[in-house]
Design a protein around this motif. Structure first.
Motif, PDB file in Angstrom:
ATOM      1  N   GLU A 114      -6.185  67.547   0.363  1.00 43.29           N
ATOM      2  CA  GLU A 114      -4.875  67.816  -0.245  1.00 43.29           C
ATOM      3  C   GLU A 114      -4.308  66.556  -0.894  1.00 43.29           C
ATOM      4  N   ARG A 115      -4.422  65.434  -0.199  1.00 44.19           N
ATOM      5  CA  ARG A 115      -3.906  64.178  -0.753  1.00 44.19           C
ATOM      6  C   ARG A 115      -4.694  63.767  -1.982  1.00 44.19           C
ATOM      7  N   LEU A 116      -6.018  63.966  -1.948  1.00 41.94           N
ATOM      8  CA  LEU A 116      -6.842  63.637  -3.111  1.00 41.94           C
ATOM      9  C   LEU A 116      -6.428  64.474  -4.316  1.00 41.94           C
ATOM     10  N   GLU A 117      -6.139  65.737  -4.094  1.00 40.35           N
ATOM     11  CA  GLU A 117      -5.682  66.608  -5.185  1.00 40.35           C
ATOM     12  C   GLU A 117      -4.353  66.115  -5.756  1.00 40.35           C
ATOM     13  N   GLU A 118      -3.429  65.690  -4.876  1.00 37.03           N
ATOM     14  CA  GLU A 118      -2.142  65.137  -5.331  1.00 37.03           C
ATOM     15  C   GLU A 118      -2.359  63.901  -6.200  1.00 37.03           C
ATOM     16  N   ILE A 119      -3.231  63.028  -5.751  1.00 37.66           N
ATOM     17  CA  ILE A 119      -3.492  61.791  -6.491  1.00 37.66           C
ATOM     18  C   ILE A 119      -4.081  62.100  -7.857  1.00 37.66           C
ATOM     19  N   LEU A 120      -5.041  63.024  -7.911  1.00 41.63           N
ATOM     20  CA  LEU A 120      -5.666  63.372  -9.189  1.00 41.63           C
ATOM     21  C   LEU A 120      -4.655  63.970 -10.158  1.00 41.63           C
ATOM     22  N   LYS A 121      -3.743  64.797  -9.645  1.00 43.72           N
ATOM     23  CA  LYS A 121      -2.688  65.357 -10.501  1.00 43.72           C
ATOM     24  C   LYS A 121      -1.769  64.246 -11.008  1.00 43.72           C
ATOM     25  N   ASN A 122      -1.409  63.335 -10.123  1.00 42.82           N
ATOM     26  CA  ASN A 122      -0.537  62.224 -10.487  1.00 42.82           C
ATOM     27  C   ASN A 122      -1.203  61.345 -11.534  1.00 42.82           C
ATOM     28  N   GLN A 123      -2.484  61.083 -11.377  1.00 45.43           N
ATOM     29  CA  GLN A 123      -3.200  60.242 -12.334  1.00 45.43           C
ATOM     30  C   GLN A 123      -3.283  60.913 -13.699  1.00 45.43           C
ATOM     31  N   ALA A 124      -3.479  62.220 -13.728  1.00 49.44           N
ATOM     32  CA  ALA A 124      -3.517  62.934 -15.007  1.00 49.44           C
ATOM     33  C   ALA A 124      -2.162  62.842 -15.700  1.00 49.44           C
ATOM     34  N   PHE A 125      -1.088  62.954 -14.934  1.00 50.00           N
ATOM     35  CA  PHE A 125       0.256  62.857 -15.491  1.00 50.00           C
ATOM     36  C   PHE A 125       0.557  61.443 -15.975  1.00 50.00           C
ATOM     37  N   SER A 126       0.123  60.444 -15.223  1.00 50.24           N
ATOM     38  CA  SER A 126       0.478  59.063 -15.563  1.00 50.24           C
ATOM     39  C   SER A 126      -0.354  58.491 -16.701  1.00 50.24           C
ATOM     40  N   LYS A 127      -1.396  59.171 -17.138  1.00 51.74           N
ATOM     41  CA  LYS A 127      -2.167  58.685 -18.288  1.00 51.74           C
ATOM     42  C   LYS A 127      -1.277  58.577 -19.521  1.00 51.74           C
ATOM     43  N   GLU A 128      -0.342  59.512 -19.637  1.00 47.72           N
ATOM     44  CA  GLU A 128       0.591  59.470 -20.766  1.00 47.72           C
ATOM     45  C   GLU A 128       1.484  58.234 -20.680  1.00 47.72           C
ATOM     46  N   GLU A 129       1.885  57.882 -19.456  1.00 48.46           N
ATOM     47  CA  GLU A 129       2.769  56.743 -19.270  1.00 48.46           C
ATOM     48  C   GLU A 129       2.060  55.420 -19.532  1.00 48.46           C
ATOM     49  N   ASN A 130       0.746  55.402 -19.431  1.00 52.63           N
ATOM     50  CA  ASN A 130      -0.003  54.163 -19.597  1.00 52.63           C
ATOM     51  C   ASN A 130      -0.493  53.949 -21.024  1.00 52.63           C
ATOM     52  N   SER A 131       0.007  54.753 -21.943  1.00 55.77           N
ATOM     53  CA  SER A 131      -0.357  54.550 -23.335  1.00 55.77           C
ATOM     54  C   SER A 131       0.309  53.263 -23.826  1.00 55.77           C
ATOM     55  N   PRO A 132      -0.209  52.660 -24.894  1.00 52.71           N
ATOM     56  CA  PRO A 132       0.346  51.392 -25.373  1.00 52.71           C
ATOM     57  C   PRO A 132       1.841  51.510 -25.691  1.00 52.71           C
TER      58      PRO A 132
END
Length: 117
Positions: free
Chosen positions: A15-33
């Protein structure tokens, strides 16, 4: 470790791994230049944007480390090695695993590593 406790740990880890993967997919937008157009954004706003970016990167780094621990713990469950310290091969206390099922080392090895750091 009891089969029911092991299954509960495995479920929490997944469950925690799934949360992290969702969070990482969302934060890819935030890590754009960052676009720091001085005409559009004032100096303090740029500084705030850079600080927010640094905090986002630090959070991402911590989540990656947790993700790696979880993946290792899940592999150890499959290999029937879960619950044993990766350094000394002693059993990790059940209380320690109930707090964080992704823990990979016993309290003695954790203290030793902390004191040598």
């Amino acid at each position: 470790m009891e089969k029911t406790k092991l299954e509960a740990c495995r479920q929490r880890l997944e469950e925690r791994l799934e949360e992290i993967l969702k969070n990482q997919a969302f934060s890819k937008e935030e890590n754009s230049p960052l676009e720091l157009d001085q005409a559009r954004v004032g100096r303090l706003s740029r500084m705030d944007a850079m600080q927010q970016r640094a905090m986002s990167k630090a959070t991402s780094s911590m989540l990656n480390a947790e993700k790696n621990r979880i993946e290792i713990a899940l592999k150890r469950i499959k290999a029937n090695d879960y619950g044993y310290c990766m350094h000394c091969d002693e059993e990790i206390g059940p209380g320690r695993l109930s707090v964080d099922p992704s823990i990979l080392i016993c309290i003695s090895c954790a203290r030793l590593a902390e004191s040598s750091a």
